[in-house]
Scaffold this motif. Structure first.
Motif, short mmCIF file in Angstrom:
data_model
loop_
_atom_site.label_atom_id
_atom_site.label_comp_id
_atom_site.label_asym_id
_atom_site.label_seq_id
_atom_site.Cartn_x
_atom_site.Cartn_y
_atom_site.Cartn_z
N ASP A 63 8.00 9.01 -4.96
CA ASP A 63 7.74 9.77 -6.18
C ASP A 63 6.80 9.04 -7.15
N GLY A 64 6.32 7.86 -6.76
CA GLY A 64 5.42 7.10 -7.60
C GLY A 64 6.09 6.06 -8.47
N SER A 65 7.42 6.08 -8.54
CA SER A 65 8.13 5.02 -9.27
C SER A 65 8.02 3.72 -8.48
N PHE A 66 8.23 2.60 -9.16
CA PHE A 66 8.07 1.32 -8.48
C PHE A 66 9.01 0.28 -9.08
N ALA A 67 9.38 -0.67 -8.25
CA ALA A 67 10.26 -1.76 -8.65
C ALA A 67 9.53 -3.08 -8.49
N VAL A 68 9.74 -3.97 -9.45
CA VAL A 68 9.08 -5.28 -9.45
C VAL A 68 10.15 -6.36 -9.42
N SER A 69 10.00 -7.32 -8.51
CA SER A 69 10.87 -8.50 -8.53
C SER A 69 10.21 -9.56 -9.41
N VAL B 106 0.87 -1.17 0.00
CA VAL B 106 0.00 0.00 0.00
C VAL B 106 0.90 1.22 0.00
N ASP B 107 0.77 2.09 -1.01
CA ASP B 107 1.69 3.21 -1.14
C ASP B 107 1.25 4.42 -0.31
N ASP B 108 2.01 5.50 -0.39
CA ASP B 108 1.75 6.69 0.41
C ASP B 108 0.44 7.38 0.05
N GLN B 109 -0.12 7.07 -1.12
CA GLN B 109 -1.38 7.65 -1.55
C GLN B 109 -2.56 6.69 -1.31
N ASN B 110 -2.31 5.64 -0.53
CA ASN B 110 -3.32 4.63 -0.22
C ASN B 110 -3.74 3.79 -1.43
N ASN B 111 -2.93 3.80 -2.47
CA ASN B 111 -3.17 2.88 -3.58
C ASN B 111 -2.66 1.50 -3.20
N ILE B 112 -3.34 0.47 -3.69
CA ILE B 112 -3.02 -0.91 -3.36
C ILE B 112 -2.34 -1.55 -4.56
N TRP B 113 -1.18 -2.16 -4.35
CA TRP B 113 -0.42 -2.80 -5.42
C TRP B 113 -0.34 -4.30 -5.14
N ILE B 114 -0.68 -5.11 -6.14
CA ILE B 114 -0.69 -6.56 -5.98
C ILE B 114 -0.06 -7.21 -7.22
N THR B 115 0.81 -8.17 -7.01
CA THR B 115 1.33 -8.97 -8.12
C THR B 115 0.56 -10.28 -8.18
N ASP B 116 0.39 -10.79 -9.40
CA ASP B 116 -0.30 -12.07 -9.61
C ASP B 116 0.60 -12.95 -10.46
N ILE B 117 1.00 -14.10 -9.92
CA ILE B 117 1.96 -14.94 -10.62
C ILE B 117 1.33 -15.80 -11.71
N SER B 118 0.01 -15.93 -11.72
CA SER B 118 -0.66 -16.66 -12.80
C SER B 118 -1.05 -15.74 -13.94
N LEU B 119 -1.45 -14.51 -13.60
CA LEU B 119 -1.77 -13.53 -14.63
C LEU B 119 -0.52 -12.82 -15.15
N ASN B 120 0.60 -12.95 -14.41
CA ASN B 120 1.87 -12.31 -14.78
C ASN B 120 1.72 -10.81 -14.95
N ARG C 226 5.95 -14.65 -13.72
CA ARG C 226 5.61 -14.89 -12.32
C ARG C 226 6.23 -13.84 -11.39
N PRO C 227 5.80 -12.60 -11.50
CA PRO C 227 6.32 -11.54 -10.64
C PRO C 227 5.92 -11.76 -9.18
N THR C 228 6.89 -11.63 -8.29
CA THR C 228 6.66 -12.01 -6.90
C THR C 228 6.29 -10.84 -5.99
N ASP C 229 6.84 -9.64 -6.25
CA ASP C 229 6.59 -8.56 -5.31
C ASP C 229 6.78 -7.22 -6.01
N VAL C 230 6.33 -6.15 -5.33
CA VAL C 230 6.44 -4.80 -5.86
C VAL C 230 6.73 -3.85 -4.70
N THR C 231 7.59 -2.87 -4.95
CA THR C 231 7.90 -1.83 -3.97
C THR C 231 7.65 -0.48 -4.63
N VAL C 232 6.90 0.39 -3.96
CA VAL C 232 6.54 1.70 -4.51
C VAL C 232 7.27 2.78 -3.72
#
Length: 226
Positions: free
Chosen positions: A191-197, A121-135, A182-188
């Motif tokens: 500044d709104g940029s984000f990294a995906v593992s 959940v980022d600083d703007q209360n947006n929710i970020w979720i990765t899905d390994i089946s939907l990729n 199969r992305p496993t995680d996300v960090t926001v």
């Protein structure tokens, strides 16, 4: 204290009480300054969810937990699905708990995910979720409405190629930088940029700017300690 775990090329940071564990057969990489829990220190857990019969009937595999800026606790689970299933989950997969009372405030995400994995959940209360089946990586607003999705759709032979590469890693497979495996995680970031593992089938971390354009990626297995 914080420990770092390396999951098949994916770097994840978790907070644990002196205990480190891993799934999928990955070996944990411990920091050198690890200190054990003192014997006279007591920790007690308390179940926050599910408590009601209705919730116990839909609670599935837990895959993520996050705390919002206002202190609310977000709990991500897979409902009636199991890890890696390929059907949409009919139950609400995201439970929002009041950070003080631990009462359920919202139940979100029904029909959106197949195998949700990472949550933030980022600083703007947006929710970020990765899905390994939907990729894909999903960005939702606080009400659960999908604002954006990241991750290109697979071509007709992408899935087959990935399965072959799982067995024969030396086989080349060309994926563009916006296609996840199969992305496993996300960090926001603030500044709104984000990294995906990315992930269980890739060995990369990819950084996006706030608009979703790729800034850089690291696409190889590490070779040094840590």
């Amino acid at each position: 204290m914080k420990k770092r775990l390396l999951f098949i090329g994916t770097l994840a940071t978790i907070t644990v009480l002196g205990i480190t564990w891993s799934r999928c057969g990955a070996d944990p990489v411990m920091k050198d300054n690890y200190q054990p829990i003192l014997k006279d220190t007591m920790y007690r857990g308390q179940v926050a969810w599910p408590l009601e019969t209705r919730d116990r009937s839909i609670a599935g595999e837990a895959s993520g937990v996050a705390v919002a800026p206002n202190g609310d606790v977000y709990y991500l689970h897979r409902g009636s699905n199991l890890y890696g299933d390929d059907t949409y989950i009919k139950e609400p997969t995201l439970i929002v708990l009041d950070g003080k009372t631990m009462q359920v405030k919202k139940r979100l995400g029904a029909g959106l995910f197949k195998s949700p994995h990472g949550l933030e959940v980022d600083d703007q209360n947006n929710i970020w979720i990765t899905d390994i089946s939907l990729n894909q990586v999903f960005k939702l607003d606080a009400s659960g409405k999908v604002l954006q999705t990241f991750g290109n759709a697979y071509g007709p032979f992408t899935e087959v190629g990935l399965r072959i590469r799982n067995v024969l890693p030396s086989i080349p497979l060309q994926l563009d930088e916006k296609t996840f495996a199969r992305p496993t995680d996300v960090t926001v970031f603030k500044d709104g940029s984000f990294a995906v593992s990315d992930g269980y089938r890739n060995s990369r971390i990819v950084m996006f700017n706030p608009k979703g354009a790729v800034k850089w990626e690291v696409n190889e297995l590490g070779k040094q300690d840590g």
